[in-house]
Scaffold this motif. Sequence first.
Motif, PDB file in Angstrom:
ATOM      1  N   THR A   1       0.655  -1.179  -0.156  1.00  0.00           N
ATOM      2  CA  THR A   1      -0.244  -0.187   0.473  1.00  0.00           C
ATOM      3  C   THR A   1       1.038   0.765  -0.360  1.00  0.00           C
ATOM      4  O   THR A   1       1.673   1.464   0.606  1.00  0.00           O
TER       5      THR A   1
ATOM      6  N   THR B   1       0.996   5.530  -0.028  1.00  0.00           N
ATOM      7  CA  THR B   1      -0.212   6.722  -0.271  1.00  0.00           C
ATOM      8  C   THR B   1       0.349   8.170  -0.979  1.00  0.00           C
ATOM      9  O   THR B   1       1.718   8.321  -0.360  1.00  0.00           O
TER      10      THR B   1
ATOM     11  N   GLN C   1      -5.836  13.030  -1.276  1.00  0.00           N
ATOM     12  CA  GLN C   1      -3.815  11.675  -1.268  1.00  0.00           C
ATOM     13  C   GLN C   1      -4.831  10.773  -1.905  1.00  0.00           C
ATOM     14  O   GLN C   1      -5.765  10.487  -1.916  1.00  0.00           O
TER      15      GLN C   1
ATOM     16  N   THR D   1      -4.527   6.311  -2.316  1.00  0.00           N
ATOM     17  CA  THR D   1      -3.941   5.589  -2.546  1.00  0.00           C
ATOM     18  C   THR D   1      -3.832   3.915  -3.414  1.00  0.00           C
ATOM     19  O   THR D   1      -4.944   3.583  -4.490  1.00  0.00           O
TER      20      THR D   1
ATOM     21  N   ALA E   1      -3.083   0.248  -4.021  1.00  0.00           N
ATOM     22  CA  ALA E   1      -3.157  -0.844  -3.425  1.00  0.00           C
ATOM     23  C   ALA E   1      -2.638  -2.651  -4.297  1.00  0.00           C
ATOM     24  O   ALA E   1      -3.319  -2.293  -5.194  1.00  0.00           O
TER      25      ALA E   1
ATOM     26  N   CYS F   1       4.317   9.828  -8.411  1.00  0.00           N
ATOM     27  CA  CYS F   1       3.286  10.163  -7.601  1.00  0.00           C
ATOM     28  C   CYS F   1       3.164  12.186  -8.243  1.00  0.00           C
ATOM     29  O   CYS F   1       3.807  12.784  -8.133  1.00  0.00           O
TER      30      CYS F   1
END
Length: 74
Positions: free
Chosen positions: A12, A14, A42, A44, A46, A60
Motif C-alpha cells: 500500500t 499513499t 491523497q 492510495t 494497493a 505521484c
Amino acid sequence: GSLWVVAGDPVTVTCGASSHPAPIVTVARGRRVVAAAVYEPQVTMALAAARPEDAGEYLCRAENQHGESSLAFN
C-alpha cells in the motif's frame, strides 16, 4: 525513494498533496494511471500481492489550475 517488497506481500502506497483549490492526485506507471483521486488530498495504490512485474518506476503527481508537482518512486 525506493520501497523493497517481497513477492506475494501486500503493498500500500499513499501519495498526497496539500493545495487550494484541492488537487487531482494520481499514481502512474509509465503512461498508465494506476490510482487517482479527484479533488482529494491523497490517493492510495494497493496491491493485494506484489509480483516481480510490478517492479519499476512510478510517478505521484498532484495538479490543479495553478500548476503541478510530481515525485518518482520505485
